[in-house]
Scaffold this active site. Structure first.
Site, mmCIF file in Angstrom:
data_model
loop_
_atom_site.group_PDB
_atom_site.id
_atom_site.type_symbol
_atom_site.label_atom_id
_atom_site.label_comp_id
_atom_site.label_asym_id
_atom_site.label_seq_id
_atom_site.Cartn_x
_atom_site.Cartn_y
_atom_site.Cartn_z
ATOM 1 N N TYR A 119 0.830 -1.214 0.000
ATOM 2 C CA TYR A 119 0.000 0.000 0.000
ATOM 3 C C TYR A 119 0.861 1.260 0.000
ATOM 4 C CZ TYR A 119 -3.907 -3.060 1.165
ATOM 5 O OH TYR A 119 -4.860 -4.043 1.144
ATOM 6 N N LYS A 166 4.288 -14.644 5.291
ATOM 7 C CA LYS A 166 4.639 -15.531 4.173
ATOM 8 C C LYS A 166 6.159 -15.477 4.030
ATOM 9 C CE LYS A 166 3.209 -18.132 0.679
ATOM 10 N NZ LYS A 166 2.490 -19.405 0.876
ATOM 11 N N ASP A 199 -1.541 -18.400 4.137
ATOM 12 C CA ASP A 199 -2.518 -19.245 3.420
ATOM 13 C C ASP A 199 -3.121 -20.286 4.352
ATOM 14 O OD1 ASP A 199 0.201 -19.821 3.262
ATOM 15 O OD2 ASP A 199 0.087 -20.953 1.405
ATOM 16 N N ASP A 223 -5.834 -6.772 5.544
ATOM 17 C CA ASP A 223 -7.007 -6.310 4.787
ATOM 18 C C ASP A 223 -7.848 -7.516 4.357
ATOM 19 O OD1 ASP A 223 -8.738 -4.736 3.391
ATOM 20 O OD2 ASP A 223 -7.297 -4.029 1.895
#
Ligand code: NAD
Length: 331
Positions: A119, A166, A199, A223
């Protein structure tokens, strides 16, 4: 202060203001607008006077603001958070304020880093058919969101904080975030610390969300997983949010401007009403927040009185009237 915003923003903001007034909250509203409407008047969707007013007042209730997809101006929401350094996006996901038949015992709080990651707005076309987006992660921002999450855990008797990442793939950026979380966790030995790959976290949230307590995430994962969390308890119309910095806070729902239902009088104002209740806690008025929350909990079981997104038949105004009536009858 209040920012009505775009789309369903003015409808849900009007409802939340009415509920606050009926709750006895003593608020003198300063209203400023941002978003599409100010683009024509001031040539920008985020005029400087909006930021100055938030700085001056210190606390704002904000409606959602539209961001054009794939073109046009960059997100006003993201710019506001970055310019004011509202680094912690807090989204509680709680079945007590939900309507889901599947899960009745979800109670997690999502702490999303609010100022960087993809972002940061650093994108470019580097060759025909090739675009690049930079993911910025800093130790400073990672440390402060982790500290915020752990401090919250201590203050609220929460048992476990998990960092979502991740770092198996993004070893440098998510690796840095994770190292920050580990370092901060070591300063809070009374809170259990864990790590989970994003995930897997998404899958676990869908099948057994009760296992989660406090989650701390970088911007994009936060988000996405907070919208997933909203789905677990009944939908986006229910989940409140806050953007908090040092000495400043902007309270807003997790949902967007919902252009598909804007102006139809059917928007669910609950997410903003619960955000407003959290604003009252922030302002040191827990009794007012409590009376709003008790009224919300007591009407959630009366399906036909709810808005259509929750399977009910009420429009925004009717629902607001019903909630206010309930609040005054149960006290
Ligand atoms: P959205 O949250 O606006 O809507 C997603 C779906 O949920 C839609 O079907 C909508 O009708 C429904 N929904 C959302 N809020 C609801 C409510 N209160 N009552 C009933 N139904 C509700 O997400 P989107 O469609 O992806 O985004 C629309 C616009 O909002 C975009 O321009 C996006 O950039 C912006 N947005 C703003 C914010 C913010 O201001 N903080 C947050 C998210 C999205």
């Amino acid at each position: 202060m209040v920012i009505p915003g775009d789309g369903i923003g003015p409808e849900v903001v009007a409802s939340a203001k009415q509920v606050l007034e009926a709750s006895g909250a003593n608020i003198e509203w300063v209203e400023v607008q941002a978003g599409k409407s100010t683009l024509e008047e001031f040539g920008t969707p985020l005029p400087e006077h909006v930021l100055d007013t938030i700085r001056e007042v210190g606390v704002a209730l904000k409606g959602p603001i539209t961001t054009p997809v794939g073109k046009g101006f960059t997100s006003v929401n993201v710019a506001m958070r970055k310019r004011l350094n509202l680094y912690a996006n807090v989204r509680p996901i709680n079945s007590r304020f939900g309507t889901s038949d599947k899960f009745s015992d979800v109670d997690m709080v999502i702490f999303r880093e609010n100022t960087e990651d993809v972002y940061a707005g650093l994108e470019q076309d580097i060759a025909p058919g090739v675009a690049q987006c930079l993911k910025i992660i800093t130790k400073e921002a990672s440390d402060r969101i982790a500290i915020f999450a752990f401090d919250y855990a201590i203050r609220n008797g929460r048992k476990k904080v998990q960092a979502v990442h991740k770092a198996n793939i993004m070893k440098k950026s998510d690796g840095l975030f994770l190292r920050s979380c580990r370092e901060i966790a070591s300063q809070y030995p009374e809170v259990e610390y864990g790590e989970i790959i994003v995930d897997n976290c998404a899958m676990q949230m869908v099948i057994r969300p009760q296992q989660f307590d406090v989650l701390v995430l970088t911007n994009l994962y936060g988000d996405i997983l907070s919208d997933l969390g909203a789905g677990l308890v009944g939908g986006l119309g229910l989940v409140p949010g806050a953007n908090i910095g040092d000495g400043m806070a902007v309270f807003e729902a997790a949902h967007g401007s919902a252009p598909d239902i804007a102006g139809k009088g059917v928007a669910n104002p609950l997410a903003l009403i619960l955000s407003a209740a959290n604003m009252m806690k922030y302002l040191g008025e827990p009794a007012i927040a409590g009376s709003i929350e008790r009224a919300v909990i007591s009407i959630l079981g009366q399906k036909d009185k709810l808005t259509m997104d929750l399977g009910g038949r009420s429009g925004t105004k009717e629902f607001t009237k019903f909630l206010i009536g309930t609040m005054s009858s149960i006290g």
